[in-house]
Design a protein around this motif. Structure first.
Motif, PDB file in Angstrom:
ATOM      1  N   VAL A 456      47.361  48.780  38.391  1.00 50.46           N
ATOM      2  CA  VAL A 456      46.855  48.523  36.915  1.00 50.46           C
ATOM      3  C   VAL A 456      47.324  47.146  36.589  1.00 50.46           C
ATOM      4  O   VAL A 456      47.002  46.712  35.309  1.00 50.46           O
ATOM      5  CB  VAL A 456      47.844  49.601  36.117  1.00 50.46           C
ATOM      6  CG1 VAL A 456      49.278  49.122  35.724  1.00 50.46           C
ATOM      7  CG2 VAL A 456      46.981  49.689  34.661  1.00 50.46           C
ATOM      8  N   PHE A 457      47.690  46.379  37.380  1.00 57.32           N
ATOM      9  CA  PHE A 457      47.952  44.748  37.085  1.00 57.32           C
ATOM     10  C   PHE A 457      46.910  44.067  36.609  1.00 57.32           C
ATOM     11  O   PHE A 457      46.833  43.220  35.635  1.00 57.32           O
ATOM     12  CB  PHE A 457      48.470  44.080  38.340  1.00 57.32           C
ATOM     13  CG  PHE A 457      49.123  42.856  37.945  1.00 57.32           C
ATOM     14  CD1 PHE A 457      50.383  42.794  37.499  1.00 57.32           C
ATOM     15  CD2 PHE A 457      48.503  41.788  38.492  1.00 57.32           C
ATOM     16  CE1 PHE A 457      50.732  41.334  37.060  1.00 57.32           C
ATOM     17  CE2 PHE A 457      48.709  40.480  37.925  1.00 57.32           C
ATOM     18  CZ  PHE A 457      50.168  40.296  37.459  1.00 57.32           C
ATOM     19  N   GLU A 458      45.682  44.333  37.006  1.00 56.37           N
ATOM     20  CA  GLU A 458      44.501  43.545  36.374  1.00 56.37           C
ATOM     21  C   GLU A 458      44.164  43.983  35.045  1.00 56.37           C
ATOM     22  O   GLU A 458      43.801  43.334  34.212  1.00 56.37           O
ATOM     23  CB  GLU A 458      43.158  43.987  37.552  1.00 56.37           C
ATOM     24  CG  GLU A 458      42.019  43.181  37.008  1.00 56.37           C
ATOM     25  CD  GLU A 458      40.728  43.525  37.780  1.00 56.37           C
ATOM     26  OE1 GLU A 458      39.987  42.644  37.927  1.00 56.37           O
ATOM     27  OE2 GLU A 458      40.807  44.821  38.415  1.00 56.37           O
ATOM     28  N   VAL A 459      44.418  45.320  34.649  1.00 53.46           N
ATOM     29  CA  VAL A 459      44.250  46.057  33.435  1.00 53.46           C
ATOM     30  C   VAL A 459      45.391  45.222  32.335  1.00 53.46           C
ATOM     31  O   VAL A 459      45.110  44.933  31.297  1.00 53.46           O
ATOM     32  CB  VAL A 459      44.210  47.407  33.320  1.00 53.46           C
ATOM     33  CG1 VAL A 459      44.083  47.957  32.014  1.00 53.46           C
ATOM     34  CG2 VAL A 459      43.214  47.953  34.236  1.00 53.46           C
ATOM     35  N   LEU A 460      46.549  45.267  33.123  1.00 54.14           N
ATOM     36  CA  LEU A 460      47.714  44.758  32.076  1.00 54.14           C
ATOM     37  C   LEU A 460      47.581  43.120  31.878  1.00 54.14           C
ATOM     38  O   LEU A 460      47.610  42.782  31.015  1.00 54.14           O
ATOM     39  CB  LEU A 460      48.845  44.807  33.129  1.00 54.14           C
ATOM     40  CG  LEU A 460      50.218  44.199  32.452  1.00 54.14           C
ATOM     41  CD1 LEU A 460      50.619  44.857  31.209  1.00 54.14           C
ATOM     42  CD2 LEU A 460      51.235  44.242  33.639  1.00 54.14           C
TER      43      LEU A 460
END
Length: 631
Positions: A456-460
């Motif tokens: 989920v890092f890209e979304v974060l």
């Protein structure tokens, strides 16, 4: 009189002036080959992304390409150097023809610039083209160009008409871009369906209203392609007659130009570039024919409706309609494109009379069948490559976010505010929390957090980037978070902290909980950037406020904090997506919607696990589903 510099006995010694000229010829060849490479890279990128109208990215109208072309046309601008041989005279024609081809290749890039920047580039191109035309006319008048004069006049006429056509494109494309983009904004706000449905339809509309695509499908683009092909054919004809035929070469003068042996490399490289550019323009023309004349109307109500229409149309029926439209309207299109250059008739009126200009799509207006089908295929291709957040689903299902006022997350925010009032948590806070877990806990415990953040890092980062846009401090923390998570693994910190105990045996004899607490305490002593140091100090102090009976309890505390902090970012995703599209430029709309849709698909399985916050003033009520499933 004594000599001074190159002045000997009062006379200028110019015997060495022409010695570096062959090297200049190689420089011209190099610039030509760079242009060729840029063109081929654009073609490769277009085929890779399956955009058959061959958009320009590397070889577009900008200061770099104009500088390269100014080197390429060094010979056509040379007013004094004698050009006695066939290849010398031909070099004048190859340079001017190459300019025509380049104008035809990068004309779609006019739509990718802001209006002021586009007009500045066009003004520079106009000065450049007028200079070439004037210099060539002077050389024909003085006799420096004594061969291929009819061909030169033909190419110069094509060049001037191309310039007028490009000015027309530049003057009207930006208004269409803005109106099309306003339609997408209006649909995002007042349309129907979930966020996913609106993004899918918005992507198809942005695909249809891509500035380069809009220029390529204009009827006037047929004229641009025709002029470029005429220029290329003229050059190829001359090349065949004057370089292949020995009898024709003997008609020219004897002697050698100052460019000597480098002249062959100039001519060959420019002919190859013209040939490749002509093929590119021809391919672009024919690849767009199917779009120009296949104008089924498909409404926005659903991508699935378009798929059903495609499946229910037999090949014979679609082929018949294509041929009928092509042969009935092709002549009209070309005729209108040619006539539209006459000063007595406005461009816009001519294209509007035949109804061939693309309609501005707002609300629920129709989108042509070819573009809708092509956009869907493109969307399906990259959607298949998106990985969903499977590990995060398991984590949120096991540890749902807490929303009570006395939750750990609320306590953490209050703790931060007591240390530094107004301090905002960012993606750096989440990254450092997971790093603390990785360093202080066993991998069997921290792996779940690490894998979840990876997913989920890209979304974060997407959410944090939008929220931190107005603060310089938050921007720095945003950059640090990405650097620490992707490049800094903090492995050396554990070793450094262990050394504080004197030797590894002393450290290993302690319980797992004491080891973890010791490492967390030691992290406060780590020398890092100011933001990281401050964030680490606050995070570790907060974790050490509590007394833990086991390492599992410590992990549970960190896990709950991670879930709550991540949830605090995720709930804002619909608002961030909406703002990103509303605030985007018309030129960037397609890529903006594409990225937003990718982000949405990554978190699609979390629909029922997160309390999403939807944009106020819109009718969006769900992220992906029309109705939330029973949990």
């Amino acid at each position: 009189m004594g000599g001074h510099g190159n002045c000997v006995d009062g006379k200028l010694d110019d015997s060495g002036y022409s010695s570096p000229v062959p090297s200049i010829g190689l420089y011209i060849t190099g610039a030509t080959l760079v242009c060729l490479v840029f063109i081929l890279v654009d073609v490769f990128a277009s085929f890779r992304s399956r955009k058959r109208w061959l958009p320009c990215r590397f070889f577009s109208l900008n200061s770099i390409t104009l500088t390269l072309l100014s080197i390429v046309v060094k010979l056509p601008l040379d007013l004094t150097s004698p050009m006695p041989r066939a290849q010398d005279q031909l070099s004048k024609l190859t340079g001017t023809t190459l300019i025509c081809i380049c104008m035809g290749i990068f004309f779609p890039s006019l739509g990718t610039y802001r209006e002021s920047e586009c007009f500045n580039n066009m003004a520079a191109l106009t000065i450049f083209v007028v200079t070439i035309v004037v210099n060539t006319c002077i050389q024909m008048h003085t006799g420096l160009i004594f061969s291929f004069q009819a061909e030169h006049i033909t190419v110069l006429c094509c060049m001037m008409i191309l310039l007028v056509a490009l000015w027309y494109f530049a003057s009207e494309i930006h208004s269409q871009n803005e109106v099309s983009h306003d339609g997408i904004k209006a649909f995002m706000m007042k349309g129907s369906g979930s966020m996913r449905h609106r993004l899918r339809v918005s992507y198809l509309r942005s695909y249809d209203s891509n500035p380069q695509f809009m220029l390529c499908r204009r009827p006037l683009s047929i004229l641009v392609a025709t002029l470029c092909v005429i220029s290329a054919v003229v050059l190829m004809k001359v090349t065949f007659h004057y370089l292949v035929s020995t009898s024709r070469r003997s008609e020219l003068c004897e002697g050698v130009s100052v460019y000597k042996w480098s002249m062959i490399s100039i001519v060959v490289s420019q002919i190859i570039t013209v040939a490749v550019g002509g093929l590119v323009i021809t391919f672009r023309l024919f690849s767009m024919i199917g779009h120009r004349f296949d104008d089924y109307g498909i409404r926005q109500e659903g991508v699935e409706d378009a798929e059903a229409i495609i499946a229910n149309n037999p090949i014979f029926q679609r082929t018949f309609f294509f041929c009928l439209r092509f042969y009935s309207r092709n002549i009209i299109e070309i005729f209108v494109a040619w006539i539209s250059l006459l000063p007595s008739l406005p461009f816009a009126c001519l294209e509007g009379c035949v109804g061939s200009a693309p309609a501005i799509r707002q609300g629920e207006e129709e989108c042509d069948f070819w573009t809708w089908n092509k956009g869907q295929n493109d969307m399906r291709r990259w959607i298949k490559k998106i990985d969903t957040s499977n590990q995060l689903i398991k984590l949120l299902s096991r540890t749902p976010p807490l929303h009570q006022d006395d939750s750990l997350f609320c306590q953490l925010k209050a703790f931060y505010d007591s240390r530094k009032p107004g301090y905002q948590m960012s993606s750096l806070s989440v990254v450092l929390l997971v790093r603390i877990a990785i360093i202080s806990l066993q991998s069997s415990l921290s792996a779940s957090l690490s894998n979840s953040l990876n997913e989920v890092f890209e979304v974060l980062q997407f959410v944090d980037r939008k929220l931190s846009a107005s603060s310089l401090e938050n921007k720095k923390k945003f950059i640090l978070a990405e650097a620490l998570w992707k490049r800094d693994n903090f492995n050396y910190l554990r070793l450094k902290i262990v050394k504080m105990f004197g030797n590894n045996d002393t450290f290993e004899k302690q319980s797992q909980l004491n080891q973890s607490i010791a490492i967390i305490k030691g992290l406060k002593e780590v020398s890092h950037s100011d933001y990281v140091q401050y964030e680490l100090a606050m995070m570790t102090d907060f974790l050490l406020l509590r007394a833990y009976e086991s390492v599992q309890e410590l992990y549970s505390c960190i896990e709950q904090l991670f879930v709550d902090m991540l949830n605090d970012f995720l709930i804002q995703l619909p608002n961030v997506i909406y703002r990103e599209i509303i605030e985007s430029n018309a030129e960037d709309c397609e890529e903006t919607v594409k990225f937003a849709l990718k982000v949405l698909y990554k978190v699609e399985p979390l629909e029922a696990l997160v309390r999403w916050s939807f944009p106020v003033g819109t009718t969006i009520t769900h992220l992906t589903f029309s109705e939330l499933p029973n949990v």
